[in-house]
Write a protein that holds these residues in place. Sequence first.
Motif, PDB file in Angstrom:
ATOM      1  N   ARG A  79       0.772  -1.073  -0.001  1.00  0.00           N
ATOM      2  CA  ARG A  79       0.100  -0.103  -0.029  1.00  0.00           C
ATOM      3  C   ARG A  79       0.768   1.210  -0.200  1.00  0.00           C
ATOM      4  O   ARG A  79       0.595   2.215  -0.686  1.00  0.00           O
ATOM      5  N   ARG A  80       1.869   1.108   0.634  1.00  0.00           N
ATOM      6  CA  ARG A  80       2.882   2.165   0.743  1.00  0.00           C
ATOM      7  C   ARG A  80       3.639   2.587  -0.606  1.00  0.00           C
ATOM      8  O   ARG A  80       3.661   3.828  -1.019  1.00  0.00           O
ATOM      9  N   TYR A  81       3.789   1.514  -1.157  1.00  0.00           N
ATOM     10  CA  TYR A  81       4.566   1.599  -2.273  1.00  0.00           C
ATOM     11  C   TYR A  81       3.555   2.106  -3.503  1.00  0.00           C
ATOM     12  O   TYR A  81       3.889   3.121  -4.096  1.00  0.00           O
ATOM     13  N   ILE A  82       2.576   1.503  -3.787  1.00  0.00           N
ATOM     14  CA  ILE A  82       1.568   1.989  -4.481  1.00  0.00           C
ATOM     15  C   ILE A  82       1.208   3.605  -4.309  1.00  0.00           C
ATOM     16  O   ILE A  82       1.100   4.166  -5.376  1.00  0.00           O
ATOM     17  N   TRP A  83       0.863   3.930  -3.220  1.00  0.00           N
ATOM     18  CA  TRP A  83       0.555   5.409  -2.935  1.00  0.00           C
ATOM     19  C   TRP A  83       1.733   6.369  -3.363  1.00  0.00           C
ATOM     20  O   TRP A  83       1.621   7.226  -3.938  1.00  0.00           O
ATOM     21  N   GLN A  84       2.908   5.861  -3.222  1.00  0.00           N
ATOM     22  CA  GLN A  84       4.062   6.757  -3.301  1.00  0.00           C
ATOM     23  C   GLN A  84       4.045   7.046  -4.838  1.00  0.00           C
ATOM     24  O   GLN A  84       4.183   7.954  -5.587  1.00  0.00           O
ATOM     25  N   ARG A  85       3.890   5.777  -5.535  1.00  0.00           N
ATOM     26  CA  ARG A  85       3.879   5.760  -7.235  1.00  0.00           C
ATOM     27  C   ARG A  85       2.821   6.621  -7.674  1.00  0.00           C
ATOM     28  O   ARG A  85       2.830   7.325  -8.765  1.00  0.00           O
ATOM     29  N   ILE A  99      -8.467   8.306 -13.023  1.00  0.00           N
ATOM     30  CA  ILE A  99      -6.923   8.515 -13.189  1.00  0.00           C
ATOM     31  C   ILE A  99      -6.079   8.031 -12.134  1.00  0.00           C
ATOM     32  O   ILE A  99      -5.178   6.903 -12.130  1.00  0.00           O
ATOM     33  N   SER A 100      -6.706   8.007 -10.873  1.00  0.00           N
ATOM     34  CA  SER A 100      -5.852   7.365  -9.686  1.00  0.00           C
ATOM     35  C   SER A 100      -5.984   6.010  -9.865  1.00  0.00           C
ATOM     36  O   SER A 100      -4.982   5.079  -9.112  1.00  0.00           O
ATOM     37  N   LYS A 101      -7.144   5.315 -10.236  1.00  0.00           N
ATOM     38  CA  LYS A 101      -7.154   3.978 -10.480  1.00  0.00           C
ATOM     39  C   LYS A 101      -6.062   3.236 -11.391  1.00  0.00           C
ATOM     40  O   LYS A 101      -5.678   2.398 -11.093  1.00  0.00           O
ATOM     41  N   LYS A 102      -6.178   4.167 -12.468  1.00  0.00           N
ATOM     42  CA  LYS A 102      -4.969   3.842 -13.377  1.00  0.00           C
ATOM     43  C   LYS A 102      -3.809   3.658 -12.870  1.00  0.00           C
ATOM     44  O   LYS A 102      -2.750   2.582 -13.142  1.00  0.00           O
ATOM     45  N   TYR A 103      -3.390   4.677 -11.929  1.00  0.00           N
ATOM     46  CA  TYR A 103      -2.103   4.686 -11.403  1.00  0.00           C
ATOM     47  C   TYR A 103      -1.832   3.793 -10.393  1.00  0.00           C
ATOM     48  O   TYR A 103      -0.676   3.245 -10.104  1.00  0.00           O
ATOM     49  N   GLN A 104      -2.738   3.240  -9.677  1.00  0.00           N
ATOM     50  CA  GLN A 104      -2.986   2.145  -8.751  1.00  0.00           C
ATOM     51  C   GLN A 104      -2.515   0.861  -9.587  1.00  0.00           C
ATOM     52  O   GLN A 104      -1.679   0.045  -8.805  1.00  0.00           O
ATOM     53  N   TRP A 105      -3.088   0.703 -10.547  1.00  0.00           N
ATOM     54  CA  TRP A 105      -2.569  -0.536 -11.326  1.00  0.00           C
ATOM     55  C   TRP A 105      -1.349  -0.558 -11.783  1.00  0.00           C
ATOM     56  O   TRP A 105      -0.527  -1.695 -11.820  1.00  0.00           O
ATOM     57  N   ILE A 106      -0.504   0.630 -12.193  1.00  0.00           N
ATOM     58  CA  ILE A 106       0.569   0.654 -12.558  1.00  0.00           C
ATOM     59  C   ILE A 106       1.559   0.260 -11.292  1.00  0.00           C
ATOM     60  O   ILE A 106       2.351  -0.268 -11.579  1.00  0.00           O
ATOM     61  N   GLY A 107       1.043   1.096 -10.277  1.00  0.00           N
ATOM     62  CA  GLY A 107       1.913   0.750  -9.002  1.00  0.00           C
ATOM     63  C   GLY A 107       1.875  -0.568  -8.629  1.00  0.00           C
ATOM     64  O   GLY A 107       3.118  -1.368  -8.102  1.00  0.00           O
ATOM     65  N   LEU A 108       0.721  -1.329  -8.538  1.00  0.00           N
ATOM     66  CA  LEU A 108       0.733  -2.806  -8.333  1.00  0.00           C
ATOM     67  C   LEU A 108       1.497  -3.798  -9.112  1.00  0.00           C
ATOM     68  O   LEU A 108       2.263  -4.325  -8.493  1.00  0.00           O
ATOM     69  N   HIS A 109       1.208  -3.347 -10.579  1.00  0.00           N
ATOM     70  CA  HIS A 109       2.128  -4.260 -11.369  1.00  0.00           C
ATOM     71  C   HIS A 109       3.578  -4.112 -11.078  1.00  0.00           C
ATOM     72  O   HIS A 109       4.365  -5.235 -11.068  1.00  0.00           O
ATOM     73  N   GLU A 110       4.152  -2.875 -10.901  1.00  0.00           N
ATOM     74  CA  GLU A 110       5.525  -2.594 -10.772  1.00  0.00           C
ATOM     75  C   GLU A 110       5.937  -3.488  -9.346  1.00  0.00           C
ATOM     76  O   GLU A 110       6.961  -4.017  -9.265  1.00  0.00           O
ATOM     77  N   TYR A 111       5.055  -3.393  -8.388  1.00  0.00           N
ATOM     78  CA  TYR A 111       5.347  -3.890  -7.055  1.00  0.00           C
ATOM     79  C   TYR A 111       5.420  -5.408  -7.277  1.00  0.00           C
ATOM     80  O   TYR A 111       6.334  -6.063  -6.456  1.00  0.00           O
ATOM     81  N   LEU A 112       4.506  -6.315  -7.806  1.00  0.00           N
ATOM     82  CA  LEU A 112       4.568  -7.539  -7.979  1.00  0.00           C
ATOM     83  C   LEU A 112       5.798  -7.899  -8.713  1.00  0.00           C
ATOM     84  O   LEU A 112       6.344  -9.030  -8.581  1.00  0.00           O
ATOM     85  N   GLY A 113       6.320  -7.055  -9.850  1.00  0.00           N
ATOM     86  CA  GLY A 113       7.668  -7.448 -10.580  1.00  0.00           C
ATOM     87  C   GLY A 113       8.608  -7.648  -9.551  1.00  0.00           C
ATOM     88  O   GLY A 113       9.604  -8.139  -9.777  1.00  0.00           O
TER      89      GLY A 113
END
Length: 386
Positions: free
Chosen positions: A14-20, A53-67
């Motif tokens: 959650r912290r990583y995604i919010w930061q992204r 827009i925030s939801k799209k950025y959430q998906w980007i952050g989630l996929h990066e974090y899973l990577g």
Amino acid sequence: MFRGRDEHDARFARRYIWQRIIELGWTPERFSKFENSLGYAERITSEKRTERISKKYQWIGLHEYLGHLSDSLLFREWDAPARPVRGAWELGQRDYHPELALETGRKTEEQTNAGPPRWWGVDSPIPTFTSQIEKRNWVQSDFEPFEQYLRIDHAQRRWVVLKNHLNFEEDLGFGVKKYTTAQMAQWIDVRTFLIPDSQLAKRLKVLRSKNFYGDGCEVPHVYQCWMSEYPWHPSFKEVNEHCLNNNIWFRKLIDGFFYLPVCDISDDDRRILLPAPSLHKALGEVLGHPLSAPTLGVGGFMEIHDRTGCCIIKASIKQGAVLMIDESVLTTFLKAKKLTLVWAVLSEKTAWDGAHHVGGMNNQSAVYVLRQKGKITGGHTHGEKL
């Protein structure tokens, strides 16, 4: 990450995604007015949803974090041994390209609970009865033979069914509401096994001793993959092992592994039957050339062609679930590989009135063998009235 057990602290995610989200440029001043104007219902129910827009950025952050997790942690699916992640499909996080997906749109109820495709001229096993006593007697009566569901005459050729699952329901007639009377229904599941000729007698004894009911009707499946990736994608190697050593209907048997030459690609909304990758390869070896990759043909079919462009394997994807192979090609293959094709059939009859199964539930197993010159032998084995 360990899927199936909470061993990674989600607070870090959650912290990583919010930061992204912040780093990618989202601020309340820029986007809150636009996002608040969308409305909750529009975002959830509309077929062409407009995401925040925030939801799209959430998906980007989630996929990066899973990577990042995939690079640094092992993956464990429930109680299986820990291992490296093979790909995003194992996490259910793979995005589909709309032109490569199995088909567009969600399944309709008609497709999900479909009977045989319209081009397949099989008779419905549902009789025309009106009284509760007649329907009860039908449920408890013996099953008709299943031979008509094992082979198909289509497009001026004869096809052998490798897998189908068909549902038949009584037509209650005009003005009769569902659940105001018992509605007769029967489903029929047909699957095939490829058995070495040298083991046929032993394997038939096992098949005929087993009631197939109670273990489900699924086949090995690949989640979040495309037809254009068949059969080379790494996920198909794993599913092929499940096809070669299949025990779905034989889980209680010690020596219960059979070669089920069928798998499917599926996600939450779509499903398409395919031959096991090993069968796809072996057919090419026998015919002297590799088979084509599966393609979506006209009329709602998945098709696989030989070198001349002739379709030799096809599956219906718009109505019913049927996978079939040209009988002449199959005969050549079985002879070359010294194999015998055996059908295993499971069926169930009911008459549900919305509260009770009138007459209970009746199931039947059956085993059939494709003999030389196309002769079919076999019949019912075990049944059970519940």
